[in-house]
Write a protein that holds these residues in place. Sequence first.
Motif, short mmCIF file in Angstrom:
data_model
loop_
_atom_site.label_atom_id
_atom_site.label_comp_id
_atom_site.label_asym_id
_atom_site.label_seq_id
_atom_site.Cartn_x
_atom_site.Cartn_y
_atom_site.Cartn_z
N GLU A 63 39.09 49.45 34.23
CA GLU A 63 40.01 49.40 33.09
C GLU A 63 40.86 48.13 33.11
OE1 GLU A 63 43.93 51.74 31.41
OE2 GLU A 63 42.50 52.84 32.64
N ARG A 64 41.33 47.74 34.28
CA ARG A 64 42.20 46.56 34.41
C ARG A 64 41.41 45.28 34.68
NH1 ARG A 64 47.18 47.80 33.97
NH2 ARG A 64 48.10 46.09 35.12
N GLN A 65 40.10 45.43 34.91
CA GLN A 65 39.21 44.30 35.15
C GLN A 65 39.65 43.45 36.34
OE1 GLN A 65 36.13 43.74 33.01
NE2 GLN A 65 36.78 45.84 33.27
N LEU A 75 49.36 45.54 39.57
CA LEU A 75 49.61 44.34 38.78
C LEU A 75 48.38 43.45 38.81
CD1 LEU A 75 53.25 43.46 39.85
CD2 LEU A 75 52.50 44.49 37.70
N ARG A 76 48.08 42.85 37.69
CA ARG A 76 46.93 41.95 37.62
C ARG A 76 47.36 40.56 38.07
NH1 ARG A 76 45.70 43.33 31.57
NH2 ARG A 76 47.95 43.52 31.71
N GLN A 127 30.97 43.88 38.75
CA GLN A 127 32.34 43.50 39.10
C GLN A 127 32.51 41.99 39.01
OE1 GLN A 127 33.55 45.10 42.92
NE2 GLN A 127 33.09 47.20 42.31
N ARG A 128 31.55 41.26 39.53
CA ARG A 128 31.64 39.80 39.51
C ARG A 128 31.66 39.27 38.07
NH1 ARG A 128 31.34 37.04 43.99
NH2 ARG A 128 30.63 35.20 42.88
N ALA A 129 30.78 39.80 37.22
CA ALA A 129 30.72 39.35 35.83
C ALA A 129 32.03 39.64 35.10
CB ALA A 129 29.55 39.99 35.11
N ALA A 130 32.58 40.83 35.30
CA ALA A 130 33.84 41.19 34.65
C ALA A 130 34.98 40.33 35.17
CB ALA A 130 34.14 42.67 34.85
N ALA A 131 34.99 40.05 36.47
CA ALA A 131 36.04 39.22 37.06
C ALA A 131 35.97 37.80 36.51
CB ALA A 131 35.92 39.22 38.58
N VAL A 132 34.78 37.23 36.44
CA VAL A 132 34.63 35.87 35.91
C VAL A 132 35.02 35.84 34.43
CG1 VAL A 132 32.95 34.04 35.37
CG2 VAL A 132 32.97 35.11 37.64
N ALA A 133 34.68 36.88 33.69
CA ALA A 133 35.09 36.95 32.28
C ALA A 133 36.61 36.96 32.15
CB ALA A 133 34.48 38.19 31.61
N ALA A 134 37.28 37.73 33.00
CA ALA A 134 38.75 37.76 32.96
C ALA A 134 39.34 36.42 33.37
CB ALA A 134 39.28 38.86 33.87
N LEU A 135 38.79 35.81 34.40
CA LEU A 135 39.30 34.52 34.86
C LEU A 135 39.09 33.41 33.85
CD1 LEU A 135 38.11 34.62 38.56
CD2 LEU A 135 40.49 34.32 37.81
N SER A 136 38.03 33.50 33.05
CA SER A 136 37.73 32.45 32.08
C SER A 136 38.35 32.70 30.71
CB SER A 136 36.21 32.27 31.96
OG SER A 136 35.60 33.46 31.51
N ASP A 137 39.05 33.80 30.55
CA ASP A 137 39.67 34.17 29.28
C ASP A 137 41.02 33.46 29.14
OD1 ASP A 137 40.93 35.40 27.10
OD2 ASP A 137 40.41 37.43 27.74
#
Length: 192
Positions: free
Chosen positions: A42-44, A59-60, A76-86
């Motif tokens: 949920e929090r990515q 906390l994110r 997990q890796r794909a979602a994390a990279v998506a969050a980091l690149s947003d």
Amino acid sequence: PVSFSALTAWNIRELASVSGRHGLLSHAADLSDAVAARWDAERQTWIDAGPGAATSGRLRTADAFTALLVVDDPQQRAAAVAALSDVDAYAGRFGPRGVHPDEPMYDPASYWRGPVWPQIAYLIWLGVRRGPATSNFADQLRDTTIIGAVASGFAEYWDGDTAVGGGAVPQSWTALALVLANTRTTSPSSSG
């Protein structure tokens, strides 16, 4: 904290690779599995366990993404990279923001709750480049961190959107930008 556990697992892997003590790898694998289990879809991001987990541990923060050093789960890796690149999340013009801007405590001018920290950006970059098909983002992360370090006067930390530096200027650990500047993004041949 997830970040401490991830760094410990990564360092165990590194120690095993240089010392030949491959029996250590099972310890690293156990700790890496424990980090992966802290993923919050949920929090990515990965979240901390322990006494503060219900509040501050959720906390994110960018340091949780050091989990990319050891977590191999593709989702997990794909979602994390998506969050980091947003750009609305962590991707600042001058490097990865230290805290997600939607967190109430986000303050890019404060000591620990929002600015880019070069040593964290470097570790995240190492983690991102471990994964498949992430070289474009790894290059972007490397480049924005270098630009932020230079624009801030090699400050201890800086605002990811303005590059206004804080803390000690210059700071020795910001020389990691020079390490980044002398790299090309390729997946390392080792597991770590």
